[in-house]
Design an enzyme around this catalytic site. Sequence first.
Site: not given
Length: 263
Positions: A70, A93, A157-158, A160-161
Amino acid sequence: MPSDMPSGKTPGRRLVVVTGGTRGVGAGIAQAFAEEGDEVVVCARRPPQAPPDGVKGAKSLKGIEFVPLDLRDPPAVRAFFGRLPRLDVLVNNAGGAPYRLLAGADAERHARVIDLNLVAPLTASLAAYDLLKRARGSIVMIGSVSGTRPSPGTAAYGAAKAGLENLARSMAVEWAPDVRVNTLVVGMVRTELSHLHYGGEEGIEAVSRTVPLGRLAVPTDVGRAAVFLASDAAAYITGAGLLVHGGGERPAFLDAATVNKEE
């Protein structure tokens, strides 16, 4: 040393760790490194499943080992890398997010998305640093075009990326010249779960027409790009973001405008 961990170095073979490498893009990355002759370890919470018909997955390849992990458990991550005898390449990834509008969930739920997509790669990279420094190795972050444009429905998510790519650039400066750090900025990828996101084959074909190259990426497209960034051919590349998006998206205003239309 546990039997599920690599024990010694075969001349000419690198040891590559791919997080979240059991399906989709991660499996394609693991496959690409394995086909280069590298020894590959994939780590994720769940083991790889038998790939569907026509989809080549990590389980079907030699030279790939699976270790349950994890990535959101820092002590477990440090213990995993502490058991490795060496490390040449780390591919961060693991990640992803469900469709969730910002007002549809509390901040704690959005924070879990950021934890998986930004904090977990930082945790893994720090845990791997000493091994990578010893090998003068490299890190490949798997970023997303969602980090470079608005991402309604996947805003956390965006964000974080976007942070991941900036983190990689700072990491590249701090850890040079011992460890190279680069990011693959990935667009839409056709995986075994794409039909759930795009509404079946018809939806996939419609979305593909919006990409200049006329198709979605496949996992091995991303895998080959990762192999390149980790190779000697990219020895002078660090702190870079490589776009793997088929040319991006055709600007909407071009289709909305009433001038310069082809007959």
